[in-house]
Structure formats: structure tokens, C-alpha cells
Design a protein around this motif. Structure first.
Motif, PDB file in Angstrom:
ATOM      1  N   TYR A 254       0.823  -1.208   0.000  1.00 32.83           N
ATOM      2  CA  TYR A 254       0.000   0.000   0.000  1.00 32.83           C
ATOM      3  C   TYR A 254       0.855   1.255   0.000  1.00 32.83           C
ATOM      4  O   TYR A 254       2.003   1.245   0.407  1.00 32.83           O
ATOM      5  CB  TYR A 254      -0.889   0.042   1.256  1.00 32.83           C
ATOM      6  CG  TYR A 254      -1.889  -1.073   1.328  1.00 32.83           C
ATOM      7  CD1 TYR A 254      -3.122  -0.962   0.710  1.00 32.83           C
ATOM      8  CD2 TYR A 254      -1.595  -2.253   2.009  1.00 32.83           C
ATOM      9  CE1 TYR A 254      -4.047  -1.989   0.760  1.00 32.83           C
ATOM     10  CE2 TYR A 254      -2.513  -3.288   2.067  1.00 32.83           C
ATOM     11  CZ  TYR A 254      -3.736  -3.142   1.438  1.00 32.83           C
ATOM     12  OH  TYR A 254      -4.641  -4.162   1.485  1.00 32.83           O
TER      13      TYR A 254
ATOM     14  N   VAL B  58      -5.560   7.016   4.698  1.00 32.66           N
ATOM     15  CA  VAL B  58      -6.017   6.180   3.598  1.00 32.66           C
ATOM     16  C   VAL B  58      -4.862   5.303   3.136  1.00 32.66           C
ATOM     17  O   VAL B  58      -3.742   5.777   2.959  1.00 32.66           O
ATOM     18  CB  VAL B  58      -6.508   7.055   2.417  1.00 32.66           C
ATOM     19  CG1 VAL B  58      -6.894   6.197   1.231  1.00 32.66           C
ATOM     20  CG2 VAL B  58      -7.671   7.922   2.843  1.00 32.66           C
TER      21      VAL B  58
ATOM     22  N   THR C  68      -3.795   3.093  -0.066  1.00 26.28           N
ATOM     23  CA  THR C  68      -4.127   2.960  -1.478  1.00 26.28           C
ATOM     24  C   THR C  68      -3.307   1.821  -2.057  1.00 26.28           C
ATOM     25  O   THR C  68      -2.083   1.793  -1.908  1.00 26.28           O
ATOM     26  CB  THR C  68      -3.829   4.278  -2.228  1.00 26.28           C
ATOM     27  OG1 THR C  68      -4.511   5.346  -1.560  1.00 26.28           O
ATOM     28  CG2 THR C  68      -4.288   4.197  -3.673  1.00 26.28           C
TER      29      THR C  68
ATOM     30  N   ARG D 167      -6.917   1.838  -5.566  1.00 27.61           N
ATOM     31  CA  ARG D 167      -8.148   1.672  -4.795  1.00 27.61           C
ATOM     32  C   ARG D 167      -7.843   2.054  -3.353  1.00 27.61           C
ATOM     33  O   ARG D 167      -6.878   1.559  -2.775  1.00 27.61           O
ATOM     34  CB  ARG D 167      -8.654   0.235  -4.885  1.00 27.61           C
ATOM     35  CG  ARG D 167      -9.018  -0.159  -6.314  1.00 27.61           C
ATOM     36  CD  ARG D 167      -9.424  -1.585  -6.395  1.00 27.61           C
ATOM     37  NE  ARG D 167      -8.274  -2.431  -6.044  1.00 27.61           N
ATOM     38  CZ  ARG D 167      -8.227  -3.746  -6.232  1.00 27.61           C
ATOM     39  NH1 ARG D 167      -9.254  -4.377  -6.751  1.00 27.61           N
ATOM     40  NH2 ARG D 167      -7.163  -4.431  -5.887  1.00 27.61           N
TER      41      ARG D 167
ATOM     42  N   SER E  31      -8.675   2.669   0.760  1.00 29.07           N
ATOM     43  CA  SER E  31      -9.375   2.150   1.938  1.00 29.07           C
ATOM     44  C   SER E  31      -9.065   3.050   3.125  1.00 29.07           C
ATOM     45  O   SER E  31      -7.901   3.189   3.513  1.00 29.07           O
ATOM     46  CB  SER E  31      -8.908   0.733   2.258  1.00 29.07           C
ATOM     47  OG  SER E  31      -9.222  -0.153   1.225  1.00 29.07           O
TER      48      SER E  31
ATOM     49  N   VAL F 187      -8.501   4.094   6.885  1.00 28.43           N
ATOM     50  CA  VAL F 187      -7.998   3.326   8.019  1.00 28.43           C
ATOM     51  C   VAL F 187      -7.777   4.244   9.218  1.00 28.43           C
ATOM     52  O   VAL F 187      -7.406   5.400   9.055  1.00 28.43           O
ATOM     53  CB  VAL F 187      -6.682   2.582   7.652  1.00 28.43           C
ATOM     54  CG1 VAL F 187      -5.568   3.554   7.323  1.00 28.43           C
ATOM     55  CG2 VAL F 187      -6.237   1.643   8.740  1.00 28.43           C
TER      56      VAL F 187
ATOM     57  N   ILE G 171     -10.471  -0.614   9.383  1.00 27.33           N
ATOM     58  CA  ILE G 171     -10.299  -0.336   7.966  1.00 27.33           C
ATOM     59  C   ILE G 171     -11.610  -0.608   7.252  1.00 27.33           C
ATOM     60  O   ILE G 171     -12.394  -1.447   7.684  1.00 27.33           O
ATOM     61  CB  ILE G 171      -9.138  -1.185   7.369  1.00 27.33           C
ATOM     62  CG1 ILE G 171      -8.803  -0.748   5.954  1.00 27.33           C
ATOM     63  CG2 ILE G 171      -9.438  -2.660   7.453  1.00 27.33           C
ATOM     64  CD1 ILE G 171      -7.492  -1.331   5.431  1.00 27.33           C
ATOM     65  N   LYS G 172     -11.843   0.125   6.200  1.00 29.47           N
ATOM     66  CA  LYS G 172     -13.003  -0.118   5.352  1.00 29.47           C
ATOM     67  C   LYS G 172     -12.443  -0.625   4.031  1.00 29.47           C
ATOM     68  O   LYS G 172     -11.603   0.026   3.414  1.00 29.47           O
ATOM     69  CB  LYS G 172     -13.806   1.166   5.141  1.00 29.47           C
ATOM     70  CG  LYS G 172     -15.225   0.903   4.676  1.00 29.47           C
ATOM     71  CD  LYS G 172     -16.037   2.173   4.664  1.00 29.47           C
ATOM     72  CE  LYS G 172     -16.698   2.350   6.013  1.00 29.47           C
ATOM     73  NZ  LYS G 172     -17.701   3.407   6.029  1.00 29.47           N
ATOM     74  N   THR G 173     -12.871  -1.819   3.612  1.00 27.55           N
ATOM     75  CA  THR G 173     -12.349  -2.408   2.381  1.00 27.55           C
ATOM     76  C   THR G 173     -12.745  -1.560   1.181  1.00 27.55           C
ATOM     77  O   THR G 173     -13.595  -0.672   1.279  1.00 27.55           O
ATOM     78  CB  THR G 173     -12.879  -3.844   2.171  1.00 27.55           C
ATOM     79  OG1 THR G 173     -14.288  -3.770   1.929  1.00 27.55           O
ATOM     80  CG2 THR G 173     -12.573  -4.727   3.360  1.00 27.55           C
ATOM     81  N   ILE G 174     -12.166  -1.863   0.028  1.00 29.45           N
ATOM     82  CA  ILE G 174     -12.495  -1.110  -1.180  1.00 29.45           C
ATOM     83  C   ILE G 174     -13.963  -1.282  -1.565  1.00 29.45           C
ATOM     84  O   ILE G 174     -14.515  -0.459  -2.272  1.00 29.45           O
ATOM     85  CB  ILE G 174     -11.574  -1.493  -2.358  1.00 29.45           C
ATOM     86  CG1 ILE G 174     -11.660  -2.982  -2.643  1.00 29.45           C
ATOM     87  CG2 ILE G 174     -10.161  -1.045  -2.089  1.00 29.45           C
ATOM     88  CD1 ILE G 174     -10.930  -3.426  -3.893  1.00 29.45           C
ATOM     89  N   ASN G 175     -14.598  -2.331  -1.036  1.00 30.83           N
ATOM     90  CA  ASN G 175     -16.028  -2.540  -1.272  1.00 30.83           C
ATOM     91  C   ASN G 175     -16.894  -1.915  -0.177  1.00 30.83           C
ATOM     92  O   ASN G 175     -18.105  -2.087  -0.169  1.00 30.83           O
ATOM     93  CB  ASN G 175     -16.338  -4.039  -1.374  1.00 30.83           C
ATOM     94  CG  ASN G 175     -15.654  -4.668  -2.563  1.00 30.83           C
ATOM     95  OD1 ASN G 175     -15.470  -4.020  -3.590  1.00 30.83           O
ATOM     96  ND2 ASN G 175     -15.259  -5.912  -2.424  1.00 30.83           N
TER      97      ASN G 175
END
Length: 162
Positions: A81, A100, A102, A107, A109, A111, A128-132
Motif C-alpha cells: 500500500y 487512507v 491505497t 483503490r 481504503s 484506516v 479499515i473499510k475495504t475497497i467494497n
């Protein structure tokens, strides 16, 4: 269920590699606040434990050189990342990171990580929030086992014994 397993795997890689930030050069991080103490953790032989929620994911040992210990104040990151932090506070025994991560495909995410440290131990809770968009939480706990790192032969024997 499959997306939960995939998300758990992503977090495991993310926080599992978080300790690598101490052994790998940082790609990019926010500057440390003025007045922040440079002395954070000590170099030596460290053990890392990673969890997703309350579930243990992995355990590993690493040899941290003085330069690696200095990296600690710049925030967690892995070679997978690019890590940009808008909040990067590592001082007085407390850790607060927000930013963040990347990936190589650009993409992003978000954090956050909060925790505590002393010269011979630290603990961080990572969100963390996933890319989805799926939120995940985990923790990284580490402790210094000794000031000296074992010789490569000793480390191989220790790994074989586990």
C-alpha cells in the motif's frame, strides 16, 4: 459468508503486514508533529500477534534494527500500500492514526489505528473499510523479546520447533 471470509483475509493481510512497516521503508506518510518524541520503541527481537476481532490470525517474530524502530513514529504501512495519514500522532505512549491506504490499482481504503506503546511493547486497534465498503476491525500486539536478534541458524531452529 464468502464476502466475510474475503474481507477477513484482506484485514489479515493488512494488519498482518502492518508489522512489516517497521522492517520495510515507508512509501509516504505525514510528517510527525513538532515536539513529538523521537524515542518510541527499542530495536531488538520482537514478537507480533495479529487478531481479527477476537480471533488470532497469526504470530511472527522480527528483528528490528535501529532505523526500523525510528520508522515506528511514521505510522503503519505495508509494501502493498501507499499510506497517507492526515492524523499521525505517536508520542507520550499513545498512537493515533487516521488516513487512507491505497493499493497498486489506486483503490483506497480508509484506516484508523489507536493504541499505546512503551519502549518494549505496543498495541494498536485497527479499523479499515475495504475497497467494497465493508468495515473490519483487528488488532496488532507486539512485545520485545530481547535486545539482540538471534543468529540466522537459531531463528531457523526456533521456527522449526513451532
Amino acid at each position: 459468508m464468502r464476502s466475510t471470509v474475503l474481507a477477513a483475509s484482506i484485514l489479515a493481510v493488512a494488519i498482518g503486514g502492518a508489522g512489516l512497516a517497521l522492517a520495510q521503508p515507508m512509501v509516504r506518510a505525514a510528517p510527525v508533529e513538532k515536539g513529538a518524541s523521537k524515542a518510541t520503541i527499542l530495536p531488538g527481537y520482537w514478537e507480533y500477534d495479529y487478531k481479527i476481532g477476537v480471533i488470532p490470525v497469526s504470530n511472527e517474530t522480527k528483528c528490528l534494527k535501529p532505523a526500523d524502530a525510528e520508522q515506528f513514529s511514521r505510522g503503519i504501512c505495508t509494501k502493498r500500500y501507499r499510506c497517507d495519514y492526515t492524523t499521525n500522532v505517536v508520542r507520550d505512549g499513545k498512537i493515533a492514526l487516521k488516513g487512507v491506504w491505497t493499493d497498486k490499482k489506486d483503490r483506497a481504503s480508509p484506516v484508523t489505528a489507536n493504541g499505546t506503546y512503551s519502549p518494549e511493547a505496543f498495541k494498536m486497534d485497527i479499523h479499515i473499510k475495504t475497497i467494497n465498503g465493508m468495515p473490519l476491525a483487528g488488532s496488532l500486539t507486539a512485545k520485545r523479546l530481547s535486545a539482540e536478534c538471534p543468529a540466522p541458524e537459531e531463528k531457523k531452529a526456533e521456527t522449526a520447533a513451532k
